[in-house]
Scaffold this motif. Structure first.
Motif, PDB file in Angstrom:
ATOM      1  N   SER A  65       0.834  -1.199   0.000  1.00  0.00           N
ATOM      2  CA  SER A  65       0.000   0.000   0.000  1.00  0.00           C
ATOM      3  C   SER A  65       0.870   1.250   0.000  1.00  0.00           C
ATOM      4  CB  SER A  65      -0.932   0.020   1.220  1.00  0.00           C
ATOM      5  OG  SER A  65      -0.190   0.232   2.412  1.00  0.00           O
ATOM      6  N   LEU A  67      -0.238   4.228   1.669  1.00  0.00           N
ATOM      7  CA  LEU A  67      -1.113   5.031   2.516  1.00  0.00           C
ATOM      8  C   LEU A  67      -0.513   6.387   2.821  1.00  0.00           C
ATOM      9  CD1 LEU A  67      -3.656   5.353   4.216  1.00  0.00           C
ATOM     10  CD2 LEU A  67      -2.482   4.185   6.087  1.00  0.00           C
ATOM     11  N   GLU A 109      -6.852   3.538   8.396  1.00  0.00           N
ATOM     12  CA  GLU A 109      -7.788   3.950   7.345  1.00  0.00           C
ATOM     13  C   GLU A 109      -8.114   5.424   7.540  1.00  0.00           C
ATOM     14  OE1 GLU A 109      -8.801   2.033   4.938  1.00  0.00           O
ATOM     15  OE2 GLU A 109      -8.284   0.017   5.672  1.00  0.00           O
TER      16      GLU A 109
END
Length: 214
Positions: A65, A67, A109
């Motif tokens: 990822s 992020l 998240e």
């Protein structure tokens, strides 16, 4: 992981996210979320801000990822966000030689709040994860005897907040129509950044019947 404290924080960014690369080569982003309580003042008949929690946050790029990079490229000072993660405590030595301890949110998240704003979402190619069929992705609804190949994987990823724009509160929320760029508004759109195309045969490898049965 057992024993971790998972929380969700809703608030506004107090500064632009700061992206940096540490000595080990890992990429981290740091930012602060200001979450204010709201209370109704019966004397003035108005809503007023109460105490404010300033939560220091960090997020990391991983092997599968991006992020931290996505946060730095998508979010900026003043945006209202929803962040979920794990409370962590760490100690460090300040420049004056004193030992200090801080509590921060390790973000798992995050995304922009859409209560008074719109955001255009752009999917990213997966950097790893589940290895699907040779012609790409998980074969949804596949027939008995069909297996999985050695390429593909979920072509997902999230890069939220791009094109984020602030809106004033509507006088009648029920009458507010969806924005023109709403990825959910047009089921026939071919825009690769829209979720309306997700689930098509091209996303899950197509209807290739050439694979032999086991």
């Amino acid at each position: 992981m057992a024993g971790e404290t998972i929380i969700t924080v809703v608030g506004n960014l107090t500064r632009d996210p700061e992206l940096r690369t540490i000595g080990s080569g890992s990429t981290v982003v740091n930012f602060t979320i200001a979450a204010s309580t709201r209370q109704y003042n019966r004397n003035t008949n108005q809503w007023e801000d109460g105490d404010t929690l300033f939560m220091n946050c960090s997020a990391w790029d991983g092997r599968t990822s991006s992020l931290a990079s996505n946060i730095a490229n998508s979010l900026s000072k003043g945006m209202r966000v929803i962040a979920q993660g794990r409370l962590t405590q760490r100690s460090y030595q300040a420049q004056d030689g004193t030992q200090r301890t801080v509590v921060e949110l390790r973000v798992d998240e995050i995304g922009p709040s859409l209560t008074r704003a719109t955001a255009q979402v752009t999917r990213q190619a997966s950097q790893g994860g589940f290895q699907g069929r040779s012609n790409g992705g998980f074969q949804g609804g596949q027939q008995p005897g069909q297996g999985y190949g050695n390429q593909g994987g979920y072509q997902g990823g999230y890069q939220g907040g791009a094109g984020y724009s602030q809106q004033s509160a509507p006088s009648n929320p029920a009458a507010q129509s969806a924005p023109a760029t709403d990825p959910w508004s047009n089921a026939g759109s071919s825009d690769s950044g829209s979720f309306s195309t997700f689930g098509a045969s091209s996303d899950f490898g197509g209807g290739d019947d050439s694979d032999p049965e086991f």
